[in-house]
Design a protein around this motif. Structure first.
Motif, PDB file in Angstrom:
ATOM      1  N   HIS A   1       0.632  -1.123   0.296  1.00 39.23           N
ATOM      2  CA  HIS A   1       0.139  -0.567   0.067  1.00 39.23           C
ATOM      3  C   HIS A   1       1.058   1.500   0.220  1.00 39.23           C
ATOM      4  O   HIS A   1       2.082   1.113   0.558  1.00 39.23           O
ATOM      5  CB  HIS A   1      -1.075   0.257   1.063  1.00 39.23           C
TER       6      HIS A   1
ATOM      7  N   GLU B   1     -14.277   1.115   0.353  1.00 42.86           N
ATOM      8  CA  GLU B   1     -13.244   1.544  -0.738  1.00 42.86           C
ATOM      9  C   GLU B   1     -11.764   0.557  -0.279  1.00 42.86           C
ATOM     10  O   GLU B   1     -11.158   0.289  -1.807  1.00 42.86           O
ATOM     11  CB  GLU B   1     -13.258   2.661  -1.176  1.00 42.86           C
TER      12      GLU B   1
ATOM     13  N   TYR C   1      -9.899  -2.570  -1.713  1.00 42.77           N
ATOM     14  CA  TYR C   1      -8.140  -1.811  -2.277  1.00 42.77           C
ATOM     15  C   TYR C   1      -6.886  -2.737  -1.589  1.00 42.77           C
ATOM     16  O   TYR C   1      -6.516  -3.272  -2.475  1.00 42.77           O
ATOM     17  CB  TYR C   1      -7.548  -0.434  -2.080  1.00 42.77           C
TER      18      TYR C   1
END
Length: 437
Positions: free
Chosen positions: A25, A293, A297
Motif C-alpha cells: 500500500h 473502498e 483496495y
C-alpha cells in the motif's frame, strides 16, 4: 471503576503483519523496516493512544514449505522477521514511559537462564513494562536452524515449556525484594542473605542460579501466550496473564472465553488475573463507502501465490502442486494435515470458494475478523464484543503501517474513552498495573 477494555498492538520486523498485501500500500512505511525511527515512532503513537502494550511476533527462520523454496515468502513480502525484537525493544523503551513492550521468545530453543537474564534486564531498562510471549515452537524449519532434524512432539514441547517457566520463576525469585542495597557509606552493595541459588532440576531443564540480574520492577515480566490446542490452553491457564487468540465470530470468542476462564478457575486462579484478547483487523473510513473502498483496495493487493505460500507455512504442507482454481471442498489434503487445513480455512468452504480464493482470504488477515466502517461503527463493534464478554479487549493487527494505528488512536480511541470503556490516562506505571486497571 467500570470494567476497562485492554488494547495491544501486533507488530513484526518485516513487511507483513497478518495482512500479506498491506506492505504494498502507498501509505505503508516499508523503507523504514531496518531503521530505529520506524519503531520509535509507532511506540510513541501507541502510548499517546493509551494502549496497554505492543508485542512483536517472531519467526526463527524463513518458511520454505511452498514449492520447497523460500522464494515466494521472501520475494513477495510474506511474514519474514528481518530483525531481532529483543534489540529493538530498548530503543522503544527510551522514547516511552508507560507503554508495555512485549517480545516472543521460544521455550523450545532457549535456555531459561538466558531467558530470565535477558527479560529481567529489559524489565529493569523499561521500568517494569516487559511482557514475554511464550511459544512452544512448532515448525521444522526453526528446529533445523537450531541443529535439530525434527521438532519434538507437542507433549514434549509443552513439558519442556512448563519446566522452562518453573526454572525462570525460580531464577527471578533468586533475588528477594531489597537485596540490592547500594549503601556507599557502609560499603554494602547487596545483601547476600537475600540472594539464593535456584537449584532447579527437572526432566528437561537444569539450572543452578542465582541470576545475575536483581529483582526487576514487576518481579517478573508479564506472561503472554497464544496456544489454541487443549494442551496449549492448559499451559496458558497455568501461566498466562495475556492470552492472544484468533477466533472468527462472536460466538467463537465467547466459547473460547468461557472455556479459558473455566480452566483458570479449576487451577484456583481469579478470572481477572488474565486478559483474553482476540485478534482484530480494522479498516477505517470517514464514511461506510470510503471504508469499503479502502478495504477492497488493500485486500486486493494480496496475490494468490503468496496466499498459498502463507497457508503452506502455517500448515507445514506444500500446496504448490494443488490447483488454485479448484473448489475448496474438492481439495484432497493428506490425512496428517487435514484437521489443520479445515481449521485454517474455517468459514470459507461454505461460500463455495476455490482454494486460491480461500488462500487470498487467509492472507488478508489470517482469518481474524476484519472490521470495516466509520470510527463509530468500529467502536460499536468492539464495545459490543467487550461488554458481552467475548473478550477483555483486543490485539489489533495493522493493515497500512503505521497509518492504521495512527487513525485508530486518533479516531476510535476517543470514542471508546467517551463511552467509559477505555482509559483516558494510565493509572499505574508497569504493564501489570495496566492489565489490572
Amino acid at each position: 471503576m467500570a470494567r476497562q477494555m485492554h488494547l495491544v498492538a501486533f507488530l513484526m520486523t518485516g513487511p507483513t503483519c497478518h495482512h500479506h498485501g498491506a506492505w504494498r500500500h502507498p501509505e505503508t512505511d516499508v523503507e523504514g523496516i531496518l531503521h530505529p525511527e520506524r519503531y520509535e515512532h509507532i511506540a510513541r503513537v501507541l502510548e499517546a493512544g493509551k494502549f496497554d502494550a505492543l508485542f512483536f511476533a517472531d519467526i526463527l527462520g524463513i518458511y520454505d514449505i511452498y514449492d520447497s523454496k523460500f522464494d515466494t515468502m521472501v520475494g513477495r513480502g510474506g511474514q519474514v522477521c528481518l530483525l531481532d525484537p529483543a534489540v529493538i525493544l530498548p530503543m522503544m523503551a527510551r522514547v516511552t514511559s508507560r507503554l508495555g513492550l512485549g517480545l516472543t521468545c521460544s521455550s523450545t530453543f532457549n535456555h531459561p537462564y538466558q531467558l530470565a537474564r535477558m527479560l529481567g534486564t529489559l524489565d529493569h531498562l523499561s521500568a517494569g513494562r516487559v511482557a514475554w510471549n511464550v511459544v512452544a515452537s512448532t515448525s521444522k524449519l526453526e528446529a533445523q536452524n537450531f541443529g535439530l532434524d525434527e521438532m519434538p512432539g507437542r507433549a514434549q514441547r509443552y513439558e519442556r515449556a512448563d519446566e522452562v517457566m518453573e526454572a525462570c520463576f525460580a531464577l527471578w525469585d533468586s533475588w528477594e525484594e531489597g537485596a540490592l542495597l547500594l549503601d556507599k557509606k557502609a560499603g554494602a552493595f547487596a545483601d547476600p542473605s537475600k540472594i539464593h541459588y535456584a537449584n532447579y532440576a527437572g526432566k528437561w531443564i537444569k539450572t543452578r542460579g542465582p541470576l545475575t540480574v536483581p529483582r526487576s520492577p514487576q518481579g517478573h515480566p508479564v506472561i503472554m501466550q497464544a496456544g489454541s490446542s487443549d494442551r496449549g490452553r492448559e499451559f496458558g491457564a497455568r501461566w498466562g496473564e495475556i492470552i492472544f487468540t484468533l477466533q472468527h465470530r462472536k460466538s467463537d470468542m465467547q466459547t473460547f472465553y468461557n472455556d479459558f476462564k473455566g480452566r483458570m478457575a479449576r487451577r484456583g486462579r481469579a478470572a481477572e488475573s488474565c486478559v483474553i484478547l482476540p485478534s482484530i483487523d480494522v479498516v477505517i473510513g470517514e464514511t461506510v463507502s470510503i471504508a469499503r473502498e479502502r478495504a477492497e483496495y488493500v485486500n486486493g493487493l494480496v496475490d494468490t501465490q503468496l496466499g498459498l505460500a502463507a497457508v503452506s507455512g502455517q500448515l507445514g504442507y506444500d500446496m504448490s502442486q494443488l490447483d488454485p482454481d479448484k473448489p475448496l471442498k474438492d481439495i484432497a489434503v493428506e490425512e496428517g494435515s487435514r484437521g489443520s487445513f479445515d481449521v485454517m480455512l474455517q468459514g470459507t468452504e461454505a461460500e463455495g470458494l476455490t482454494l486460491g480464493e480461500a488462500a487470498r482470504r487467509f492472507a488478508t488477515s489470517e482469518l481474524c475478523p476484519q472490521l470495516v466502517g466509520t470510527p463509530e461503527m468500529i467502536a460499536d463493534h468492539l464495545t459490543d464484543l467487550f461488554q458481552d464478554y467475548a473478550c477483555d479487549g483486543f490485539v489489533l493487527t495493522p493493515t497500512t503501517f503505521p497509518g492504521m494505528y495512527e487513525e485508530f488512536c486518533r479516531m476510535v480511541v476517543p470514542i471508546l474513552q467517551e463511552r467509559g470503556v477505555f482509559r483516558k490516562e494510565y493509572v499505574g506505571t508497569t504493564l501489570r498495573e495496566h492489565l489490572q486497571n
